[in-house]
Design a protein around this motif. Structure first.
Motif, PDB file in Angstrom:
ATOM      1  N   ASN A  61      21.675  77.132  81.789  1.00  0.00           N
ATOM      2  CA  ASN A  61      21.327  76.300  82.941  1.00  0.00           C
ATOM      3  C   ASN A  61      21.890  74.888  82.871  1.00  0.00           C
ATOM      4  O   ASN A  61      21.646  74.082  83.757  1.00  0.00           O
ATOM      5  CB  ASN A  61      19.797  76.194  83.079  1.00  0.00           C
ATOM      6  CG  ASN A  61      19.179  77.537  83.392  1.00  0.00           C
ATOM      7  OD1 ASN A  61      19.770  78.333  84.115  1.00  0.00           O
ATOM      8  ND2 ASN A  61      18.022  77.810  82.814  1.00  0.00           N
ATOM      9  N   ALA A  62      22.608  74.598  81.800  1.00  0.00           N
ATOM     10  CA  ALA A  62      23.100  73.227  81.634  1.00  0.00           C
ATOM     11  C   ALA A  62      24.291  72.980  82.557  1.00  0.00           C
ATOM     12  O   ALA A  62      25.049  73.896  82.866  1.00  0.00           O
ATOM     13  CB  ALA A  62      23.510  73.000  80.186  1.00  0.00           C
ATOM     14  N   ASP A  63      24.433  71.734  82.972  1.00  0.00           N
ATOM     15  CA  ASP A  63      25.568  71.421  83.837  1.00  0.00           C
ATOM     16  C   ASP A  63      26.715  70.785  83.056  1.00  0.00           C
ATOM     17  O   ASP A  63      27.732  70.419  83.625  1.00  0.00           O
ATOM     18  CB  ASP A  63      25.121  70.492  84.984  1.00  0.00           C
ATOM     19  CG  ASP A  63      24.324  69.300  84.473  1.00  0.00           C
ATOM     20  OD1 ASP A  63      24.425  69.004  83.270  1.00  0.00           O
ATOM     21  OD2 ASP A  63      23.601  68.677  85.275  1.00  0.00           O
ATOM     22  N   SER A  64      26.540  70.634  81.747  1.00  0.00           N
ATOM     23  CA  SER A  64      27.604  70.001  80.970  1.00  0.00           C
ATOM     24  C   SER A  64      27.678  70.627  79.584  1.00  0.00           C
ATOM     25  O   SER A  64      26.862  71.477  79.223  1.00  0.00           O
ATOM     26  CB  SER A  64      27.323  68.500  80.831  1.00  0.00           C
ATOM     27  OG  SER A  64      26.147  68.306  80.079  1.00  0.00           O
ATOM     28  N   LYS A 108      39.960  63.517  83.067  1.00  0.00           N
ATOM     29  CA  LYS A 108      39.280  64.769  83.446  1.00  0.00           C
ATOM     30  C   LYS A 108      37.760  64.573  83.509  1.00  0.00           C
ATOM     31  O   LYS A 108      37.012  65.559  83.524  1.00  0.00           O
ATOM     32  CB  LYS A 108      39.576  65.850  82.415  1.00  0.00           C
ATOM     33  CG  LYS A 108      41.024  66.279  82.351  1.00  0.00           C
ATOM     34  CD  LYS A 108      41.135  67.352  81.288  1.00  0.00           C
ATOM     35  CE  LYS A 108      42.555  67.808  81.089  1.00  0.00           C
ATOM     36  NZ  LYS A 108      42.663  68.700  79.925  1.00  0.00           N
ATOM     37  N   GLY A 109      37.312  63.342  83.451  1.00  0.00           N
ATOM     38  CA  GLY A 109      35.868  63.095  83.497  1.00  0.00           C
ATOM     39  C   GLY A 109      35.174  63.428  82.192  1.00  0.00           C
ATOM     40  O   GLY A 109      33.960  63.615  82.153  1.00  0.00           O
ATOM     41  N   MET A 110      35.945  63.519  81.110  1.00  0.00           N
ATOM     42  CA  MET A 110      35.341  63.761  79.788  1.00  0.00           C
ATOM     43  C   MET A 110      35.129  62.393  79.131  1.00  0.00           C
ATOM     44  O   MET A 110      35.838  61.442  79.433  1.00  0.00           O
ATOM     45  CB  MET A 110      36.278  64.632  78.937  1.00  0.00           C
ATOM     46  CG  MET A 110      36.576  65.980  79.591  1.00  0.00           C
ATOM     47  SD  MET A 110      38.105  66.735  78.990  1.00  0.00           S
ATOM     48  CE  MET A 110      37.557  67.489  77.469  1.00  0.00           C
ATOM     49  N   PHE A 111      34.163  62.332  78.223  1.00  0.00           N
ATOM     50  CA  PHE A 111      33.879  61.026  77.647  1.00  0.00           C
ATOM     51  C   PHE A 111      33.571  61.142  76.159  1.00  0.00           C
ATOM     52  O   PHE A 111      32.832  62.035  75.737  1.00  0.00           O
ATOM     53  CB  PHE A 111      32.699  60.364  78.369  1.00  0.00           C
ATOM     54  CG  PHE A 111      32.534  58.916  78.010  1.00  0.00           C
ATOM     55  CD1 PHE A 111      33.487  57.987  78.405  1.00  0.00           C
ATOM     56  CD2 PHE A 111      31.459  58.483  77.259  1.00  0.00           C
ATOM     57  CE1 PHE A 111      33.362  56.643  78.061  1.00  0.00           C
ATOM     58  CE2 PHE A 111      31.332  57.145  76.906  1.00  0.00           C
ATOM     59  CZ  PHE A 111      32.275  56.226  77.310  1.00  0.00           C
ATOM     60  N   CYS A 127      31.551  66.921  78.520  1.00  0.00           N
ATOM     61  CA  CYS A 127      32.497  67.374  79.538  1.00  0.00           C
ATOM     62  C   CYS A 127      31.857  68.418  80.439  1.00  0.00           C
ATOM     63  O   CYS A 127      30.743  68.876  80.189  1.00  0.00           O
ATOM     64  CB  CYS A 127      33.738  67.964  78.862  1.00  0.00           C
ATOM     65  SG  CYS A 127      33.379  69.402  77.840  1.00  0.00           S
ATOM     66  N   ALA A 128      32.606  68.813  81.439  1.00  0.00           N
ATOM     67  CA  ALA A 128      32.181  69.915  82.303  1.00  0.00           C
ATOM     68  C   ALA A 128      32.384  71.217  81.534  1.00  0.00           C
ATOM     69  O   ALA A 128      33.251  71.293  80.647  1.00  0.00           O
ATOM     70  CB  ALA A 128      33.014  69.922  83.578  1.00  0.00           C
ATOM     71  N   SER A 355      23.700  67.433  74.764  1.00  0.00           N
ATOM     72  CA  SER A 355      23.971  66.426  73.743  1.00  0.00           C
ATOM     73  C   SER A 355      22.847  66.388  72.698  1.00  0.00           C
ATOM     74  O   SER A 355      23.108  66.325  71.489  1.00  0.00           O
ATOM     75  CB  SER A 355      24.096  65.063  74.427  1.00  0.00           C
ATOM     76  OG  SER A 355      24.405  64.084  73.502  1.00  0.00           O
TER      77      SER A 355
END
Lengths: 407, 409
Positions: A61-64, A108-111, A127-128, A355
């Motif tokens: 269910n996680a979005d990341s 890419k929106g990763m951090f 990240c996604a 995380s």
């Protein structure tokens, strides 16, 4: 009885075989009586011959996704002569190949974030889900030999000097407690600018090789991932899987010393001396710490560790919360027991974010391969009132470290 | 005031399921999330207009709400309210406060019961109010927190009656917004709230007062100076909403943002520098904040920061725009540690169950309950490079500087 049991087993086997043999044909399509789809393992822990380990958990269910690389401090613990070199290494290392890692990730929106703790260094990319494999590969860059220069070191020390100036009052109070309890063995991992100023590229390359030796490494991944796929990529990233000739050995911290000290920071701190997470007393002190932090609106600081350490409560208001701990009536302490138990259980097992999950698992795994949150939660569940009281007692002045802020 | 049943899907798309309903107070919104293991009730209480001396009482009220109610002692509130592993939380901002209670799935009625008791029958014991005020007066904020909240209201002047009067003025059914999110069937959240609060009628209170501005802190005892460039808040209905938010991402979110590249990497001036979108009753307020240890006091520093950032904006290319958008997508579709969307002093809001309740409730406070993270992201996607640069320049040029000078010793 044995015979009857065997007969029942045989019958069960025959019945299930019959179901399989007379199962629906392809044209039939799904029927209500079809067996459920096979469950896949939601998490996978892989221990490599090299001593490295991989953990992956599918949080459907996680979005990341969080991908974390841990490098244990075994064999490279802080000493007065090396104070802060691991922190400096962290700053330089995470720039990656061509110093362009952040640019490539953020496009890419990763951090990427990194932290240096007393027991390990953690480098995390969030990240996604579609970018999980790229994130694992990106961490692989950090296992290559460090490339840096004297100029880069000088520039980065300027940034770290700014970072140290921002150290919170809570951290300053905590550092004072660690010094009181463990002396030079309790040095904070942020470091000393004067020691870092003496760093050379060669020394940092050598430090990187030692800290990032395979037996010191864990890759921990959590989020919406295919655990087999990310484990395979992590395995690739960790390189040849051969046993290491020598395994780094941790230098254990000595027993902590109770007592009172002061700090330039404002506020007060009270710290319970604990032995490490494999000791039940540590869990009891943690439960008491969580409950007290809620009761007195103060902050609790603890990094999961197998080493001797501290559970630190800080209050930057300086309202004398430590005195109130000593004066807390016995019935109020008892009333805090369920609260402490619930908060600690949640901290250990709470669904949390990818995380949180990757951090908890990775931080435990990098210290000992058989340490898992489930066993800790079981032990917290078994904690009785008497044990909670004993946990609370560790925060009493005579057993604890007290810090008086002068700021 | 009309009641609305707004369903916000898991991905954040708002659908108005029902037409405006009969007069129902307080305004209530729900976000059912089928797989969620917890439920969260979130109440937003706008400040009723505070005179300068009331600013401290408002903050004390926020903390005092956790001291217990007529039905629950403080410890009961903490223990019952922590069953999901999170203690009840009150966030106090200058112009609104928020209460958040989480429960394991199935515990919605318990959470709603606790909230109802906290809102309608808080104990606000006089001795605890005095003790909280005195503790808050002593409390020291960190440098970053102080920059975000550069005010020191006069806690010594707070009287228990001030706090009680303020509670009565602020916590009225026609002012409070309640947002429920988590694992419950569609319609259950609104039903539970209406059942618990159905008989709550507004009482006669004095007219709202106009806010008096507090004087901000100008210097601190520290070696660190903080510099802020503060722009006006934007709400979803504003024409420049999307451009402003994307400009904040390009300027100050991530290590490839202008602030980190220029102030930290190129100049070596700082370690922490960020764009924060601060939640106010009027919208998200862009606040570009940088913390610096300076060799000496430098009153011109804000203008130097502004200048180097403006120079950097001129160099932006399509790569900068697409990076900003990628980071915006990260912040608005998943967890991003450096998300600029702050819920208050505790840090950024994400998209977990508790924060979904926040997004819907906060959207309602801004007059756009269905305008959540998904809609915000969609609005940002068509922003062109020229629009982005133009908005970023205008934001930087018109931003108000706020400096807290560090004075060691």
């Amino acid at each position: 009885m044995a015979g009857a049991g065997n007969l029942a087993d045989v019958l069960a086997l025959l019945i299930s075989s019959a179901v399989l043999l007379s199962g629906p044909s392809i044209q039939d399509g799904p029927k209500p009586q079809d067996p459920p789809p096979i469950s896949r393992h939601p998490r996978l822990r892989t221990l490599l011959k090299s001593g490295a380990a991989i953990f992956a958990e599918d949080m459907a269910n996680a979005d990341s996704v969080s991908v974390q690389l841990f490098a244990s401090a075994k064999g490279v613990e802080e000493t007065p002569a090396t104070h802060g070199l691991r922190h400096l290494l962290e700053h330089l290392l995470v720039k990656g190949r061509d110093k362009s890692l952040d640019r490539r990730l953020e496009s890419k929106g990763m951090f990427l974030t990194a932290d240096t703790f007393r027991d390990a260094m953690k480098i995390e990319i969030t990240c996604a889900p579609k970018d999980a494999v790229s994130a694992v590969r990106a961490l692989g860059e950090l296992l290559r030999p460090l490339e840096t220069s004297p100029n880069e070191i000088v520039q980065e020390i300027k940034v770290i000097e700014q970072e140290l100036a921002l150290l919170s009052a809570d951290m300053r109070l905590s550092n004072a407690a660690w010094t009181q309890a463990f002396g030079a063995e309790g040095l904070d991992p942020l470091g000393s600018i004067s020691v870092m100023a003496g760093a050379t590229p060669e020394a940092l390359v050598e430090l990187h090789q030692r800290q990032f030796a395979k037996p010191n490494l864990v890759i921990s991944i959590a989020g919406r991932v295919d655990v087999d796929q990310v484990t395979a990529v992590a395995r690739e990233v960790l390189g040849a899987d051969v046993a290491s000739p020598t395994e780094p050995v941790a230098n254990p911290r000595t027993d902590g010393r109770s007592g009172t000290t002061d700090s330039i920071a404002p506020g007060d701190a009270r710290a319970a001396i604990v032995e490490g997470l494999d000791d039940d007393g540590t869990l009891h002190a943690l439960a008491a710490g969580f409950a007290l932090a809620n009761r007195f609106r103060c902050r609790v600081m603890y990094t999961p560790s197998l080493q001797n350490g501290l559970v630190v409560l800080t209050d930057t208001g300086g309202g004398g919360f430590d005195k109130r701990i000593d004066e807390l009536p016995a019935e109020e302490v008892d009333a805090l027991w369920p609260l402490g138990q619930a908060l600690l259980k949640n901290w250990l097992q709470g669904g949390g974010t990818p995380s949180d999950v990757a951090y908890r698992r990775g931080m435990l795994l990098v210290q000992r391969l058989d340490l898992r949150p489930e066993s800790l939660v079981e032990r917290v569940g078994a904690m009785g009132l008497l044990q909670f009281r004993q946990g609370f007692d560790r925060f009493r002045r005579d057993q604890a470290v007290s810090v008086v802020g002068r700021g | 005031m009309k009641g609305f049943l707004v369903f916000v899907s898991w991905l954040g798309t708002a659908l108005v399921l029902g037409q405006p309903g009969p007069e129902v107070l307080p305004r209530t919104y729900e976000t059912p999330i089928p797989n969620a293991e917890i439920v969260v009730v979130h109440a937003i209480v706008p400040a009723p207009g505070l005179e300068a001396r009331e600013a401290a009482a408002w903050r004390v009220l926020g903390e005092a709400l956790l001291e217990g109610t007529q039905e629950y002692t403080k410890l009961q509130l903490l223990t019952f309210g922590s069953q999901a592993g999170f203690a009840p939380r009150v966030t106090v901002l200058p112009d609104h406060l928020r209460i958040e209670i989480a429960m394991p799935k199935g515990g919605l009625d318990v959470a709603v019961g606790l909230l109802e008791s906290m809102l309608r029958r808080p104990s606000l014991p006089a001795d605890e109010v005095v003790s909280i005020a005195s503790e808050m007066a002593r409390r020291r904020k960190g440098v970053w927190q102080e920059s975000l909240d550069p005010y020191s209201p006069d806690y010594a002047a707070v009287k228990p009656t001030d706090v009680r009067d303020l509670a009565k003025r602020a916590i009225q059914p026609d002012r409070v917004i309640i947002s429920v999110a988590g694992g419950f069937p569609v319609g259950d959240g609104v039903r539970q709230i209406q059942s618990a609060f159905g008989d709550w009628k507004p009482s006669k209170v004095s007219a709202p007062r106009s806010d008096k501005t507090l004087l901000p802190l100008l210097a601190r005892k520290s070696e660190v100076t903080t510099i802020e460039l503060r722009a006006p808040a934007v709400a979803p209905a504003d024409a420049a909403y999307a451009q402003t938010l994307l400009a904040a991402f390009a300027l100050g979110v991530g290590k490839q943002s202008s602030m980190t590249r220029v102030l930290r990497e190129a100049q070596g001036w700082s370690y922490r520098q960020e764009a924060v979108l601060w939640p106010t009753g009027k919208g998200w307020q862009p606040r570009l904040i940088v913390a610096m240890k300076l060799p000496q006091e430098d009153v011109e520093i804000a203008e130097r920061v502004r200048k180097v950032l403006l120079e950097d904006v001129e160099t932006w290319t399509e790569e900068h725009r697409s990076r900003a958008l990628a980071m915006a997508e990260a912040a608005l579709t998943r967890r991003l540690e450096v998300s600029p969307f702050w819920g208050g002093p505790a840090g950024p809001v994400a998209l977990d169950v508790a924060d979904r309740a926040f997004w819907t409730g906060y959207g309602a406070l801004l007059g756009s309950p269905g305008f959540g993270p998904g809609e915000t992201l969609e609005a940002m996607k068509p922003v062109t490079l020229d629009e982005l640069k133009s908005r970023a320049k205008s934001l930087l040029e018109t931003a108000t500087p706020a400096v807290i000078l560090g004075r060691p010793g």
